[in-house]
Design an enzyme around this catalytic site. Sequence first.
Site, short mmCIF file in Angstrom:
data_model
loop_
_atom_site.label_atom_id
_atom_site.label_comp_id
_atom_site.label_asym_id
_atom_site.label_seq_id
_atom_site.Cartn_x
_atom_site.Cartn_y
_atom_site.Cartn_z
N GLU A 1 -9.72 9.74 5.69
CA GLU A 1 -9.84 8.27 5.15
C GLU A 1 -10.79 7.73 4.13
OE1 GLU A 1 -8.33 5.25 6.60
OE2 GLU A 1 -6.77 6.55 7.23
N GLU B 1 0.75 -1.20 0.27
CA GLU B 1 -0.09 -0.01 0.03
C GLU B 1 0.99 1.23 0.00
OE1 GLU B 1 -2.75 0.62 3.13
OE2 GLU B 1 -3.51 -1.59 3.15
N LYS C 1 -15.85 4.65 5.47
CA LYS C 1 -14.90 4.86 6.42
C LYS C 1 -14.85 6.08 7.47
CE LYS C 1 -11.34 2.10 4.26
NZ LYS C 1 -9.76 1.97 3.91
N GLU D 1 -14.09 5.54 -0.50
CA GLU D 1 -15.03 4.57 0.26
C GLU D 1 -15.64 5.42 1.56
OE1 GLU D 1 -12.96 0.63 1.04
OE2 GLU D 1 -11.39 1.93 0.42
#
Length: 444
Positions: free
Chosen positions: A319, A258, A314, A311
């Site tokens: 985030e 990542e 989250k 997303e």
Amino acid sequence: MAAKLPSLLLLLVLFHNLSAVYSIGVNYGTVADNLASPSEVAAFIKDKTIFDRVKIFDTNPDIINAFANTGIGLTVTVVNLDIPKLVHPNEATNWVATNIVPFYQKTKINYICVGNEITMSGISDLIVNLVPAMKAIHAALQAAGINDIKVTTPHPFSIMASSSPPSSGKFAMEFEQSLLIPMLQFHRETNSPFMVNPYPYFAYSGDLRNFLLFGENEGAHDQATGLTYTNMFDAMVDSVYSAMKSAGFGDVSLVVGETGWSSVGDPGRGIGMEEAKLYNSNLIKHITSGKGTPLMPGKPLETYIFALFNENQKPGPSEQNFGLLKPDFSPVYESGCLRGGQQVQEFETAQPLEGEKTWCVPKRGVPIASLQLNLDFACATGVDCTAIQKGGDCSIPYSVWSHASYAMNSYYQTHGRTMESCDFKNTGRVTTINPSYAQCIYLS
């Protein structure tokens, strides 16, 4: 012809070497309630992006199935809490039989990540059992006749005790002897990679801006090696390599599991869209150039960007905004991840072509309340909704988006397959990509 053979072989070797530097992937997270179906995502990645490998954070069978026959390499993940039980051979065998064997022939699974950033959990039961679980999963793969899937686990950069300058890289003492050296020995024996997640993002300061974002800067000189670093990503990666080499495992390969940058900064951090664009676009250029790092020049560095989508479930603004793409597949910013720099149009059609297979699914970003109304309406008109009821073939995932998608398509298919029958107050769209997954088959 025989006289030309050496030249032909040379060209083939050169072509192979050029293609080998292509090693960029993406993390596909699903902590959101507005994402497209796995089959649409897989088709989009295959047809529209430069990514040839994808990493997911579980073993969702719908996603694994969606990547069947795409040629895209897939990394799947053992969820953290399953680690202690997987040290037992029978449990590991059952896990492989359930999560790998059914998909192995069609889906190209490259890696199994056993957990995710386990040292960050602080849970001793997970840390102590991590290497034994990795060994058990590897043994279960071998017993199943699967020899080309490697077992690894992603580490946070906090496993490092020192990282500056890169040549001084050392692992934290509390992890080195008990966890990392046994793990590196396992990696050497199984020819599997050590995986780490370096994030220059978390070191942001205005003074370091260009160094963090691959911009113009004087660089940081490492006196021990005589090398100069012009970006923090390379410095972080090389510090991990130095730690591996110091521990006696410089021959083990290294993969970046990542790295990424949020397009929405937390209050007071002074970072956002422009920084995310610079970091990820420059990172992609850097990785795909094949130049490697100062301590590993010319060596392809397999790297997975975090993340594919924003997303929305989250916590916190930063985030939620690490994605390269919005849920409708449009780019958050120009990162270079789309083929030819093309802009993305939704998979919409005008009036369906004669004989063409089409389906009706929700537009991305539609509020959950609207999708619930669509679901209730479609099922109330006599559409067969048994497949999305508990135990049905399309009941999982248990999300309003997924269930509404199935019901809206069933209504569309049984009401003339017209643009009007997929309108749903401007919340539906017609697609030519089959949204079916696993055993859930959408009417067509």
